[in-house]
Enzyme design. Structure first.
Site, PDB file in Angstrom:
ATOM      1  N   ASN A 197     -31.757 -10.133  11.577  1.00 21.28           N
ATOM      2  CA  ASN A 197     -31.088  -9.618  10.367  1.00 21.28           C
ATOM      3  C   ASN A 197     -30.027  -8.594  10.768  1.00 21.28           C
ATOM      4  OD1 ASN A 197     -32.320  -6.862  10.406  1.00 21.28           O
ATOM      5  ND2 ASN A 197     -34.196  -8.078  10.219  1.00 21.28           N
ATOM      6  N   ASP A 242     -40.128 -10.777   8.364  1.00 18.91           N
ATOM      7  CA  ASP A 242     -41.404 -11.040   7.678  1.00 18.91           C
ATOM      8  C   ASP A 242     -42.135 -12.234   8.287  1.00 18.91           C
ATOM      9  OD1 ASP A 242     -41.234  -8.932   5.896  1.00 18.91           O
ATOM     10  OD2 ASP A 242     -39.886 -10.062   4.581  1.00 18.91           O
ATOM     11  N   LYS A 297     -34.591 -25.592  25.174  1.00 15.87           N
ATOM     12  CA  LYS A 297     -33.609 -25.574  24.085  1.00 15.87           C
ATOM     13  C   LYS A 297     -33.762 -26.830  23.219  1.00 15.87           C
ATOM     14  CE  LYS A 297     -28.690 -25.458  23.224  1.00 15.87           C
ATOM     15  NZ  LYS A 297     -27.384 -25.769  23.765  1.00 15.87           N
ATOM     16  N   ASP A 341     -47.949  -6.845   9.213  1.00 15.17           N
ATOM     17  CA  ASP A 341     -47.220  -5.733   8.587  1.00 15.17           C
ATOM     18  C   ASP A 341     -47.514  -4.475   9.414  1.00 15.17           C
ATOM     19  OD1 ASP A 341     -46.399  -3.530   6.956  1.00 15.17           O
ATOM     20  OD2 ASP A 341     -46.250  -4.956   5.298  1.00 15.17           O
ATOM     21  N   LYS A 380     -44.989  -0.673  -3.031  1.00 16.85           N
ATOM     22  CA  LYS A 380     -45.234  -0.709  -1.575  1.00 16.85           C
ATOM     23  C   LYS A 380     -45.960   0.548  -1.101  1.00 16.85           C
ATOM     24  CE  LYS A 380     -41.456  -3.746  -0.645  1.00 16.85           C
ATOM     25  NZ  LYS A 380     -40.097  -3.934  -0.216  1.00 16.85           N
ATOM     26  N   LYS A 436     -49.373  -0.469   0.715  1.00 19.44           N
ATOM     27  CA  LYS A 436     -49.455  -0.266   2.164  1.00 19.44           C
ATOM     28  C   LYS A 436     -50.153   1.048   2.524  1.00 19.44           C
ATOM     29  CE  LYS A 436     -45.231  -2.943   2.953  1.00 19.44           C
ATOM     30  NZ  LYS A 436     -44.399  -3.451   4.046  1.00 19.44           N
TER      31      LYS A 436
END
Ligand code: C5P
Length: 403
Positions: free
Chosen positions: A211, A280, A290, A307, A338, A342
């Protein structure tokens, strides 16, 4: 009275924010500070010396070459008297002069002549703040160890919107109080573990899923905590950042590696800050070779990653655990969800849908939530925000241990 008997030389230079100087002086005096004002010619165009003399209760100095003024409290005496030289507002022009080591007026001369720490609160049009010359000067200012408080963002007197507003008098007073409460000592003895950056989930030896996280926020928090005296370890995903002074660093690639390092390091930590943008999901079956192009469509099976922050919060004798919530809508609702799910002690929420903040940006705004409270930290640089976050984490932790 956090500033009791502290001597502050307040430099007022020529920006519209100078109209806030009177309020700033009053708030500094409320905290017990002695304030002596030094004005530049530009500063005097925005607010009168008489006003600032009245609120400070001391004569205002504005001239380097006035024999009478020098006979009273000259530039060297003022420089020696100061426990802190605060320049608010600090214009681009004054910043440039200080960066260049010039001494062409009383204020810039005091900056050279003083052994006291110097802090500046930049205030200028957003284009001027972003100008190459100003940013180059700011690098010099940072390298000189001058504290930079602000600037904030928002609507400007000229109608522009952006960075360059002087931060509010209350925030400046808070900075002064934090400064004199010696935050450099306040976190000593604490172990902070901070995850930062993205993770990389391998597909095959050459491809991965990741990301846009830059790691800047996590590294800024690490720098701020280390500067405040904590023993800091960063668990860094793949980022292009240098390790802040005094911090240890463990480099990882995948969420599973980050998870393993976090659980082992967090067991002895005082504070754990989960700033990483952890993937995630990971690839169920990572290929050894490959993958060859063949069919028109292909699918990759993904399985859920552990997590990390939730598992740290399950440790017996867990550290004070802080998570981040990057949301695009309904920020408060999801962040509080959250926090509870958590089992976190605090969550720092930001709206990543807002332009100019969050991922990859140098700036950010956060709202901190804990079980029975919240605080807004408005848009500012990640560096400034990190300092405020570290102060808030420490305060909450102290409150929790008292209750
Ligand atoms: O659930 P969500 O990913 O939005 O939660 C974000 C917070 O949880 C961040 O603090 C992030 O670092 C942490 N996190 C984690 N491990 C994961 C996913 C998120 O520590 N696998």
């Amino acid at each position: 009275m956090f500033l009791l008997n502290k001597n502050i030389v307040l430099g007022v230079t020529g920006g519209i924010a100078a109209y806030k100087s009177a309020e700033l002086i009053r708030r500094l005096k409320d905290q017990g500070a002695n304030v002596r004002v030094v004005m530049t010619t530009g500063g005097k165009a925005f607010i009168t010396p008489l006003t600032l003399q009245a609120v400070s209760g001391n004569p205002v100095s504005d001239s380097l070459l006035d024999p009478e003024a020098e006979a009273a409290m000259g530039h060297i005496e003022l420089a020696k008297w100061a426990d802190l030289v605060l320049i608010a507002p600090a214009t681009a022009n004054t910043i440039a002069k200080i960066a260049a080591g010039m001494a062409d007026n009383l204020l810039t001369t005091i900056c050279l002549a003083t052994a006291a720490p110097i802090a500046i609160a930049p205030a200028m049009n957003q284009q001027m703040w972003h100008a190459h010359a100003t940013q180059a000067n700011m690098q010099l200012i940072n390298a000189m160890g001058i504290a930079v408080w602000g600037p904030g963002a928002g609507e400007q007197a000229c109608g522009d919107v952006g960075f360059g507003r002087m931060i509010e008098p209350d925030e400046l007073v808070q900075h002064c109080c934090d400064f004199f409460s010696q935050p450099t000592q306040s976190l000593s003895g604490q172990q902070w573990v901070i995850t930062a950056g993205p993770t990389r989930e391998a597909i095959d030896p050459v491809r991965y899923i990741s990301n846009h996280s830059s790691g800047k926020m996590g590294f800024a928090i690490a720098a701020a905590a280390s500067k405040a005296g904590a023993d800091v370890t960063i668990i860094a995903g793949p980022v292009n950042l240098t390790t802040p002074d005094g911090c240890s660093r463990v480099d990882v690639q995948s969420a599973e590696q980050m998870h393993q390092q976090a659980l082992s390091l967090a067991a002895d930590a005082t504070v754990f800050v989960a700033c990483a943008a952890v993937a995630d999901y990971r690839v169920a079956d990572i290929k050894d070779q490959k993958i060859k192009k063949s069919a028109d469509a292909m699918s990759i099976e993904l399985i859920k990653n552990p997590d990390i922050v939730a598992d740290v919060a399950k440790l017996s004798g867990k550290p004070f655990t802080v998570g981040f919530a990057a949301e695009t809508q309904d920020v408060e609702h999801y962040a509080k969800g959250k926090l509870a799910k958590k089992n976190l002690d605090m969550i720092a929420a930001n709206n990543v849908a807002t332009q100019g903040q969050g991922f990859n940006s140098d700036d950010n705004a956060l709202t901190l939530y804990w079980s029975n409270g919240s605080i807004d930290l408005p848009l500012t640089s990640k560096k400034e925000l990190a300092t405020q976050l570290v102060v808030n984490i420490n305060e909450r932790m102290n409150d929790d241990s008292r209750s």
